[in-house]
Design an enzyme around this catalytic site. Structure first.
Site, mmCIF file in Angstrom:
data_model
loop_
_atom_site.group_PDB
_atom_site.id
_atom_site.type_symbol
_atom_site.label_atom_id
_atom_site.label_comp_id
_atom_site.label_asym_id
_atom_site.label_seq_id
_atom_site.Cartn_x
_atom_site.Cartn_y
_atom_site.Cartn_z
ATOM 1 N N GLY A 188 -48.866 -65.360 -58.154
ATOM 2 C CA GLY A 188 -47.727 -65.873 -57.397
ATOM 3 C C GLY A 188 -48.081 -66.233 -55.975
ATOM 4 C CD GLU A 211 -55.424 -59.049 -51.907
ATOM 5 O OE1 GLU A 211 -55.599 -57.861 -52.242
ATOM 6 O OE2 GLU A 211 -54.574 -59.793 -52.425
ATOM 7 N N GLY A 245 -54.912 -60.148 -59.308
ATOM 8 C CA GLY A 245 -55.163 -59.766 -60.692
ATOM 9 C C GLY A 245 -56.123 -60.672 -61.421
ATOM 10 C CB ALA A 295 -58.431 -60.038 -70.501
ATOM 11 C CB VAL A 342 -47.832 -56.181 -45.642
ATOM 12 C CG1 VAL A 342 -46.450 -56.223 -44.995
ATOM 13 C CG2 VAL A 342 -48.550 -57.509 -45.440
ATOM 14 C CG HIS A 348 -49.987 -57.351 -68.916
ATOM 15 N ND1 HIS A 348 -50.335 -57.287 -70.250
ATOM 16 C CD2 HIS A 348 -51.029 -57.951 -68.276
ATOM 17 C CE1 HIS A 348 -51.528 -57.837 -70.418
ATOM 18 N NE2 HIS A 348 -51.967 -58.248 -69.240
ATOM 19 N N GLY A 372 -45.147 -60.951 -60.313
ATOM 20 C CA GLY A 372 -44.632 -60.319 -61.512
ATOM 21 C C GLY A 372 -43.363 -59.529 -61.297
#
Length: 558
Positions: free
Chosen positions: A17, A36, A87, A92, A227, A460, A493
């Site tokens: 995202g 990050e 991620g 995978a 953050v 997930h 997510g």
């Protein structure tokens, strides 16, 4: 990055995202900063095997700054990624569209025709991530074919689409995405090392596409910046950061941003939003923060062969899938030869019971099968002997996340939510593990936490800041703006409103593509309705300076 630097948009996180947001808003003329918590990796920086804990695991307080996060909550163990690319560094590679049940989930189905609206963005995401069909010709795929026969669903066996550059194995060549003008790439050698970190520059991680192009347009990526606070100030926000894991020198920095995008992963975004709300920094946040948290109704089990005759580690991380029923997908997962540390998270398979405490069932399994248990303690050549089974379901189930104050500070915790709780075990997954073990001449296995405590594993995590029609049933509106704070957005997510029954990376990317497509170019009128108004479709706004070069393949231009 200096204290007081000003940006149009601050993006928290650089996963699927966050990377989409960084590129698409840079194309539209915004000055973007990507924050990050993890470090930046080059191919040679990844661990050679998962035993190199410093480069593989993420526990910065202990000096471990790798790509694999592990969070244990009361109800689930969560695996996620860290580093520039989020991620994508540890996933995978699997790029799959979800079952129709996902689009029809009650959480969001009445807002829009999601399958239709997302269709062009799935195509765009697939092209950007370089989806290709995996070669499904490995020993693990042979077991999956036989497993499909066991369930009488041979017709469902399919190779997976993966974000991998196959090219010439082991040799450098031009990346087709950039029409030969971009970075050189090395073709995949099918070593199974995708989830430890691709040292061959063959995996299409986000720093090879979205972030690469965003930086070319001026976006600034700041690694090792966690953050801690997002504080409203005037027409924008102060975003406070520090170096993660530092005991003394936190190296705190604060930037100003007109708008902020939360994209720190489902767990990271939800954790931060909960803290900002509970501590009064964002008091108008919806009470739905932390609600409707999904695990993709997952179970991660496997089978371990009793000998070394067959190497199950060959291939990309996931090469195929079967569907034993309409709501369930099973994929074979592998680690590379020598990467056996994750085997320490496995043990013998123990069915979960609601009547007998799980620790007693585990103890009984040890007493009745002592030799099998003792053999399970060895991880010698575990990656070569093992077939990991990732089982995902699109059936609705959820948790609630909240913050709990304890002796050692405040931490994230989970509890059962009203409705359908997440499954503690999946009977179809146990059947698959036992059948695979029989086919391999070995023993079925499960994660330690599931076998001992009935706590499943998910790679997930989803939800926690879901799309909704109003603050009463969601945290963000259909344009991904946070209710009560239109300058805040969620594109990772955490925004996903339902279980997919498949790997979510492609869907997270497509949702973010759709959300960013509706942003105006900098300085132009916003085509989206005012916050709080009913949803209506918005025509995508073409960027003023598209990043895909003119010499790229025609299918990639837009």
């Amino acid at each position: 990055m200096k204290d007081g630097d000003a940006f149009d948009v601050a993006v928290i996180g650089s996963g699927f995202g966050g990377s989409v947001a960084a590129l698409r808003l840079s194309e539209k003329g915004y000055r973007v900063a990507v924050l990050e918590a993890g470090r930046r990796f080059r191919p040679r920086d990844y661990a050679r095997s998962s035993w190199n804990l410093r480069r593989f695991l993420w526990f910065p307080a202990l000096g471990l700054r790798g790509i694999q996060r592990i969070d244990l909550l009361p109800d689930v163990m969560v695996l996620s990624g860290a580093g520039v690319g989020g991620g994508s560094l540890v996933y995978a590679n699997t790029l799959i569209e979800p079952n129709d049940e996902f689009f029809d989930d009650p959480q969001w189905r009445d807002i829009a025709d999601w399958k239709s609206e997302l269709a062009p963005y799935y195509d765009q995401a697939r092209r950007m991530l370089g989806a290709r069909q995996a070669p499904a010709d490995t020993p693990a795929d042979d077991v999956m074919r036989m497993l499909a026969r066991h369930f009488d669903v041979e017709h469902t066996f399919t190779p997976t689409d993966v974000g991998v550059h196959f090219g010439n194995p082991g040799r450098e060549d031009a990346d087709p995405f950039f029409g030969g003008a971009g970075p050189r790439r090395t073709g995949c050698i099918e070593c199974g090392g995708c989830m430890v970190g691709c040292r061959y520059n063959a995996k299409n991680t986000l720093d090879r596409n979205y972030l690469y192009l965003a930086e070319a347009l001026g976006a600034e990526i700041h690694p090792s910046r966690e953050v801690t606070d997002v504080v409203p100030e005037g027409d924008g926000y102060l975003v406070k950061t520090r170096k993660p894991g530092s005991w003394v020198l936190h190296r705190r920095r604060t930037i100003r941003a007109s708008q902020v995008i939360f994209a720190a992963g489902a767990l990271g975004t939800t954790r931060l939003l909960l803290r900002l709300r509970d501590e009064g920094l964002l008091p108008r946040l919806s009470d739905r923060v932390g609600r409707t948290v999904r695990t993709n109704s997952e179970a991660i089990l496997g089978a371990v062969a009793g000998d070394f005759d067959i190497d199950y580690s060959r291939g990309v991380a996931i090469t195929s899938a079967i569907q034993p029923d309409a709501s369930t997908r099973i994929e074979p997962v592998r680690y590379p030869a020598g990467s056996n540390s994750m085997g320490l998270l496995g043990t013998v398979l123990v069915p979960v019971s609601e009547r007998v405490p799980q620790p007693l069932r585990f103890l009984w399994q040890i007493l009745t099968h002592p030799i099998t248990f003792l053999r399970s303690l060895s991880v010698r050549r575990w990656s070569e002997r093992s077939l990991i089974l990732l089982v995902m379901q699109s059936l609705s189930s959820s948790l609630r996340l909240s913050r709990r104050r304890g002796r050692f500070g405040t931490r994230l915790t989970s509890e059962t939510e009203d409705g359908t709780p997440i499954p503690r075990w999946l009977p179809v997954a146990h059947e698959a593990a036992r059948a695979a073990a029989d086919l391999m001449g070995g023993v079925p296995a499960a994660s330690v936490n599931e076998a001992i405590a009935g706590i499943p594993v998910t790679a997930h995590p989803l939800g926690g800041a879901c799309v909704g029609e109003s603050p009463e049933n969601g945290v963000i509106d259909p344009y991904h703006r946070v209710f009560g704070h239109p300058g805040l957005h969620v594109t990772d997510g955490a925004a996903v409103s339902a279980n997919l029954g498949s790997n979510p990376s492609l869907t997270i990317t497509a949702l973010a593509e759709r959300a960013m497509a509706m942003w105006p170019n900098k300085g132009e009128a916003d085509p989206r309705p005012e916050p709080g108004r009913p949803y209506r479709p918005v025509v995508a706004v073409p960027p003023n300076r598209p990043a895909v070069p003119e010499h790229a393949p025609a299918a990639l231009r837009y």
